[in-house]
Write a protein that holds these residues in place. Sequence first.
Motif, PDB file in Angstrom:
ATOM      1  N   ASN A 159      -7.830  -3.026  -5.544  1.00 19.85           N
ATOM      2  CA  ASN A 159      -6.645  -2.196  -5.806  1.00 19.85           C
ATOM      3  C   ASN A 159      -6.246  -2.268  -7.274  1.00 19.85           C
ATOM      4  OD1 ASN A 159      -5.508  -0.756  -3.452  1.00 19.85           O
ATOM      5  ND2 ASN A 159      -5.519  -2.772  -2.496  1.00 19.85           N
ATOM      6  N   PHE A 160      -6.297  -3.463  -7.847  1.00 25.95           N
ATOM      7  CA  PHE A 160      -5.932  -3.626  -9.259  1.00 25.95           C
ATOM      8  C   PHE A 160      -6.859  -2.816 -10.158  1.00 25.95           C
ATOM      9  CE2 PHE A 160      -6.498  -5.752 -13.347  1.00 25.95           C
ATOM     10  CZ  PHE A 160      -5.189  -5.819 -13.803  1.00 25.95           C
ATOM     11  N   LEU A 161      -8.146  -2.830  -9.863  1.00 23.86           N
ATOM     12  CA  LEU A 161      -9.118  -2.143 -10.713  1.00 23.86           C
ATOM     13  C   LEU A 161      -8.949  -0.633 -10.704  1.00 23.86           C
ATOM     14  CD1 LEU A 161     -12.280  -4.294  -9.934  1.00 23.86           C
ATOM     15  CD2 LEU A 161     -11.164  -4.064 -12.166  1.00 23.86           C
ATOM     16  N   THR A 162      -8.346  -0.098  -9.644  1.00 21.86           N
ATOM     17  CA  THR A 162      -8.140   1.359  -9.607  1.00 21.86           C
ATOM     18  C   THR A 162      -7.142   1.833 -10.655  1.00 21.86           C
ATOM     19  OG1 THR A 162      -6.427   1.195  -7.879  1.00 21.86           O
ATOM     20  CG2 THR A 162      -8.712   1.491  -7.151  1.00 21.86           C
ATOM     21  N   MET A 183      -3.905  -6.251   3.716  1.00 22.45           N
ATOM     22  CA  MET A 183      -4.679  -6.065   2.493  1.00 22.45           C
ATOM     23  C   MET A 183      -5.783  -5.030   2.713  1.00 22.45           C
ATOM     24  SD  MET A 183      -3.197  -7.865   0.260  1.00 22.45           S
ATOM     25  CE  MET A 183      -4.381  -7.725  -1.064  1.00 22.45           C
ATOM     26  N   GLN A 184      -6.369  -5.031   3.899  1.00 21.75           N
ATOM     27  CA  GLN A 184      -7.376  -4.016   4.205  1.00 21.75           C
ATOM     28  C   GLN A 184      -6.759  -2.623   4.199  1.00 21.75           C
ATOM     29  OE1 GLN A 184     -10.213  -4.569   7.412  1.00 21.75           O
ATOM     30  NE2 GLN A 184      -9.697  -6.750   7.550  1.00 21.75           N
ATOM     31  N   ASP A 185      -5.603  -2.499   4.822  1.00 23.33           N
ATOM     32  CA  ASP A 185      -4.940  -1.192   4.903  1.00 23.33           C
ATOM     33  C   ASP A 185      -4.603  -0.656   3.520  1.00 23.33           C
ATOM     34  OD1 ASP A 185      -5.130  -1.305   7.625  1.00 23.33           O
ATOM     35  OD2 ASP A 185      -3.038  -1.911   7.964  1.00 23.33           O
ATOM     36  N   ARG A 186      -4.130  -1.528   2.652  1.00 23.78           N
ATOM     37  CA  ARG A 186      -3.798  -1.088   1.288  1.00 23.78           C
ATOM     38  C   ARG A 186      -5.035  -0.554   0.568  1.00 23.78           C
ATOM     39  NH1 ARG A 186       0.004  -6.182  -0.674  1.00 23.78           N
ATOM     40  NH2 ARG A 186       1.827  -5.675   0.616  1.00 23.78           N
ATOM     41  N   ALA A 187      -6.153  -1.266   0.749  1.00 20.52           N
ATOM     42  CA  ALA A 187      -7.384  -0.841   0.088  1.00 20.52           C
ATOM     43  C   ALA A 187      -7.907   0.462   0.683  1.00 20.52           C
ATOM     44  CB  ALA A 187      -8.435  -1.946   0.190  1.00 20.52           C
ATOM     45  N   ARG A 188      -7.865   0.573   2.010  1.00 17.92           N
ATOM     46  CA  ARG A 188      -8.394   1.770   2.660  1.00 17.92           C
ATOM     47  C   ARG A 188      -7.524   2.997   2.377  1.00 17.92           C
ATOM     48  NH1 ARG A 188     -12.662   0.581   5.792  1.00 17.92           N
ATOM     49  NH2 ARG A 188     -12.896  -1.549   6.609  1.00 17.92           N
ATOM     50  N   ASP A 189      -6.266   2.768   2.084  1.00 19.94           N
ATOM     51  CA  ASP A 189      -5.377   3.886   1.764  1.00 19.94           C
ATOM     52  C   ASP A 189      -5.511   4.343   0.316  1.00 19.94           C
ATOM     53  OD1 ASP A 189      -4.391   3.893   4.322  1.00 19.94           O
ATOM     54  OD2 ASP A 189      -2.580   2.729   3.859  1.00 19.94           O
ATOM     55  N   ASN A 190      -6.258   3.603  -0.486  1.00 20.85           N
ATOM     56  CA  ASN A 190      -6.415   3.933  -1.899  1.00 20.85           C
ATOM     57  C   ASN A 190      -7.598   4.898  -2.050  1.00 20.85           C
ATOM     58  OD1 ASN A 190      -6.970   3.888  -4.737  1.00 20.85           O
ATOM     59  ND2 ASN A 190      -5.876   1.934  -4.873  1.00 20.85           N
ATOM     60  N   LYS A 192      -9.186   5.948  -4.521  1.00 19.34           N
ATOM     61  CA  LYS A 192     -10.192   5.609  -5.533  1.00 19.34           C
ATOM     62  C   LYS A 192     -11.220   4.595  -5.022  1.00 19.34           C
ATOM     63  CE  LYS A 192      -8.121   6.443 -10.061  1.00 19.34           C
ATOM     64  NZ  LYS A 192      -7.804   5.783 -11.363  1.00 19.34           N
ATOM     65  N   ILE A 193     -10.938   4.000  -3.870  1.00 20.18           N
ATOM     66  CA  ILE A 193     -11.823   2.964  -3.354  1.00 20.18           C
ATOM     67  C   ILE A 193     -12.793   3.550  -2.335  1.00 20.18           C
ATOM     68  CG2 ILE A 193     -11.948   0.808  -2.053  1.00 20.18           C
ATOM     69  CD1 ILE A 193      -9.282   0.001  -3.247  1.00 20.18           C
ATOM     70  N   THR A 194     -14.093   3.304  -2.555  1.00 20.57           N
ATOM     71  CA  THR A 194     -15.124   3.685  -1.600  1.00 20.57           C
ATOM     72  C   THR A 194     -15.745   2.406  -1.019  1.00 20.57           C
ATOM     73  OG1 THR A 194     -16.829   3.814  -3.326  1.00 20.57           O
ATOM     74  CG2 THR A 194     -15.609   5.822  -2.829  1.00 20.57           C
ATOM     75  N   TRP A 195     -16.575   2.581   0.003  1.00 18.40           N
ATOM     76  CA  TRP A 195     -17.007   1.408   0.752  1.00 18.40           C
ATOM     77  C   TRP A 195     -18.518   1.357   0.895  1.00 18.40           C
ATOM     78  CZ3 TRP A 195     -13.170  -1.974   1.784  1.00 18.40           C
ATOM     79  CH2 TRP A 195     -11.859  -1.478   1.637  1.00 18.40           C
ATOM     80  N   GLY A 196     -19.072   0.179   0.647  1.00 18.36           N
ATOM     81  CA  GLY A 196     -20.490  -0.087   0.844  1.00 18.36           C
ATOM     82  C   GLY A 196     -20.633  -1.312   1.720  1.00 18.36           C
TER      83      GLY A 196
END
Length: 315
Positions: A159-162, A183-190, A192-196
Amino acid sequence: MIHKAVILGTGPAGLTAAIYLARANMDPIVIEGPEPGGQLTLTTEVENFPGFPDGIMGPELMDNMRKQAERFGATFKRGWITDIDTSDRPFLIKADGLDIKSQSVIISTGASAKLLGIAGEKENIGKGVSTCATCDGFFFRGKKVVIIGGGDSAMEEANFLTKFASEVQVVHRRNDLRASKIMQDRARDNEKITWGLNKTPIEVLSGGKKVTGLKVKENDSDKEEVIETDGIFVAIGHRPNTSFLHGKVQTNETGYIDVKPGTTKTSVQGIFACGDVQDQHYRQAITAAGTGCMAAMDCERYLEGDASIDWSQTL
């Protein structure tokens, strides 16, 4: 010979403690390990340490702090700490080829970021591989970055890096994340964040001067692919450098030294802790330096106020 104070470690905390104790005429002995200067020696440019408007190279900053400590009378010795005898005072510090007795000890041995151990990782630290988003995120403004990890720290750093990167891809070897739901929800709602997910990193790719990609393996198919990226942030945790204590100083469940709140005092009278070895939250050069100052002042007050110390045996 019995010394007044021995400092273990030469990162920002240890060197700041050395400067303060040396200026107080405590003649500190500073023991540095095989990688003097701590984690900042692995950092190229430091832009968030106050007093350097144009930034400063990490190794240069640490060298300046060391010279400042030496100027006031601190003495440096090289050795890998193996044990401290806390059963009696003066304390006996054992290192490779060194046995040193001291009335007080400041532990500032830091914490080491856990690395993946894959090809191209270690040699590209400072060239696109980082273990600290807060420290290095600014350098990736408008670029694509990868963060490796699945815990709370990884989600927080993603989240910070976005704030800087144009895209942040989280790579984790499992389908399920270890991070807390919030913390997962915050990241998934961003956006700019994609998932691998379910991908294992196997190699950091570099053009020689900077990172160009991360090679990963799809766990289900063993198929390999390259994720093009400008930066790779490894966020799989830190390990405090406290194994040499052998349980003689109280630590928490993950090995960080416990200190009395608002001080640097440990469970053993006369032993103090500062820097990342007792801080698993902030882990910044400036906060480490601040606690180094605190440790020196706590140590000086202890030495001056303990009537039981026989000063005739010291330097």
